[in-house]
Design a protein around this motif. Structure first.
Motif, short mmCIF file in Angstrom:
data_model
loop_
_atom_site.label_atom_id
_atom_site.label_comp_id
_atom_site.label_asym_id
_atom_site.label_seq_id
_atom_site.Cartn_x
_atom_site.Cartn_y
_atom_site.Cartn_z
N THR A 160 12.33 -19.27 4.25
CA THR A 160 13.83 -19.07 4.64
C THR A 160 14.41 -18.93 3.17
O THR A 160 15.66 -18.45 3.11
N ALA A 161 13.89 -19.36 1.87
CA ALA A 161 14.68 -19.32 0.98
C ALA A 161 14.75 -18.10 0.22
O ALA A 161 13.77 -17.13 0.48
N PRO A 162 15.77 -17.54 -0.59
CA PRO A 162 15.90 -16.30 -1.18
C PRO A 162 14.50 -16.09 -2.11
O PRO A 162 13.79 -17.24 -2.47
N GLN A 163 14.36 -14.76 -2.58
CA GLN A 163 12.97 -14.52 -3.11
C GLN A 163 13.27 -15.11 -4.37
O GLN A 163 14.12 -15.39 -5.21
N GLY A 164 12.10 -15.85 -5.12
CA GLY A 164 11.94 -16.37 -6.18
C GLY A 164 12.34 -18.02 -6.33
O GLY A 164 12.22 -18.54 -7.26
N TYR A 165 12.77 -18.47 -5.07
CA TYR A 165 13.10 -19.76 -4.81
C TYR A 165 12.11 -20.44 -3.75
O TYR A 165 11.61 -19.63 -3.02
N THR A 166 11.77 -21.67 -3.92
CA THR A 166 11.12 -22.62 -3.12
C THR A 166 11.93 -23.05 -2.00
O THR A 166 13.17 -23.23 -2.10
N SER A 167 11.27 -23.56 -1.04
CA SER A 167 12.14 -24.44 0.33
C SER A 167 12.54 -25.46 0.00
O SER A 167 13.81 -25.61 0.58
N VAL A 168 12.02 -26.19 -0.87
CA VAL A 168 12.72 -27.39 -1.40
C VAL A 168 12.97 -27.25 -2.94
O VAL A 168 12.12 -26.78 -3.69
N ALA A 169 13.98 -27.72 -3.43
CA ALA A 169 14.50 -27.52 -4.67
C ALA A 169 15.17 -28.64 -5.44
O ALA A 169 15.74 -29.40 -4.81
N PRO A 170 14.52 -29.26 -6.33
CA PRO A 170 15.01 -30.39 -6.84
C PRO A 170 16.33 -30.34 -7.90
O PRO A 170 16.71 -29.13 -8.38
N TRP A 171 17.40 -31.18 -7.54
CA TRP A 171 18.61 -31.22 -8.17
C TRP A 171 18.46 -32.34 -9.39
O TRP A 171 18.13 -33.47 -8.89
N ASP B 245 6.76 -22.10 -10.73
CA ASP B 245 7.12 -21.37 -9.49
C ASP B 245 8.68 -21.93 -9.02
O ASP B 245 8.75 -21.72 -7.79
N THR B 246 9.13 -22.98 -9.67
CA THR B 246 10.14 -23.77 -9.22
C THR B 246 11.35 -23.71 -9.95
O THR B 246 11.39 -23.56 -11.11
N VAL B 247 12.56 -23.25 -9.30
CA VAL B 247 13.73 -23.44 -9.80
C VAL B 247 14.53 -24.79 -9.74
O VAL B 247 14.46 -25.48 -8.67
N VAL B 248 14.79 -25.43 -10.80
CA VAL B 248 15.31 -26.81 -11.06
C VAL B 248 16.96 -26.64 -11.13
O VAL B 248 17.23 -25.85 -11.88
N LEU B 249 17.70 -27.05 -10.28
CA LEU B 249 19.13 -26.85 -10.36
C LEU B 249 19.72 -28.06 -10.86
O LEU B 249 19.32 -29.39 -10.76
N ALA B 250 20.77 -28.15 -11.56
CA ALA B 250 21.48 -29.11 -12.42
C ALA B 250 23.09 -29.03 -12.48
O ALA B 250 23.46 -27.72 -12.30
N PHE B 251 23.78 -30.17 -12.45
CA PHE B 251 25.10 -30.02 -12.82
C PHE B 251 25.49 -31.36 -13.37
O PHE B 251 24.86 -32.49 -13.45
N ASP B 252 26.82 -31.30 -14.20
CA ASP B 252 27.17 -32.60 -14.90
C ASP B 252 27.77 -33.38 -14.10
O ASP B 252 28.47 -33.26 -12.98
#
Length: 174
Positions: free
Chosen positions: A4-15, A56-63
């Motif tokens: 169900t994730a958008p194209q290019g993203y995995t179902s679980v994403a690390p923040w 194959d994983t997108v890592v998300l981050a913020f300050d």
């Protein structure tokens, strides 16, 4: 389960929440050949949203906000060559937490702490090992010692104790 994730993203994403997301994105690019996808500054000058693709994983981050607790992330990254990737991570400012070794289950890897306090398991699959063989190997001295060191170094890194705690794996009856 349907993807169900958008194209290019995995179902679980690390923040990853850090004090310097821009520098984190730069570190991941240098250490692990990450491809930066987004760096969104907000009005106060901090990074409100960042994304970087690693494999194959997108890592998300913020300050992190000043009144939030420091929250280091624990991340595992599979790479083609764990020795080379660890060397790249160290060259980019990481500190080795656990020296590279071979595991009973067919991986070669170790751990580094990045300049922001996150701990990365840097791992390569070097052989396919069935579960029964993995359990047999865990009682062999080189693999048992590798497991002991892996547990103790992680415990020391997270607890701040000079010597970490370890406990051998126990196989439960199936």
């Amino acid at each position: 389960m349907k993807h169900t994730a958008p194209q290019g993203y995995t179902s679980v994403a690390p923040w990853v929440v850090t004090d310097d997301t821009g520098a984190l994105l730069d570190f991941i690019t240098a250490a692990f050949a990450g491809e930066e996808l987004a760096r969104v500054p907000v009005e106060d000058g901090s990074i409100g949203h960042g994304e970087i693709r690693v494999g194959d994983t997108v890592v998300l981050a913020f300050d992190r906000r000043p009144d939030w607790p420091v929250t280091p992330s624990l991340l595992r990254i599979y790479v083609p060559d764990a020795d080379a990737a660890t060397a790249s991570a160290v060259a980019a400012g990481a500190e080795v937490i656990t020296e590279l070794s071979d595991s009973a289950w067919g991986d070669r890897g170790g751990r580094v702490r990045d300049p922001f306090g996150n701990i990365w398991w840097v791992v390569s699959r070097v052989e396919e090992v069935d579960p029964e063989t993995s359990w047999q190997r865990m009682s062999e001295p080189p693999y048992a010692e590798s497991m002991r060191i892996a547990q103790e170094t992680l415990d020391a890194a997270l607890s701040g104790r000079p010597v970490g705690i370890s406990s051998p794996p126990v196989r439960h009856a199936d």
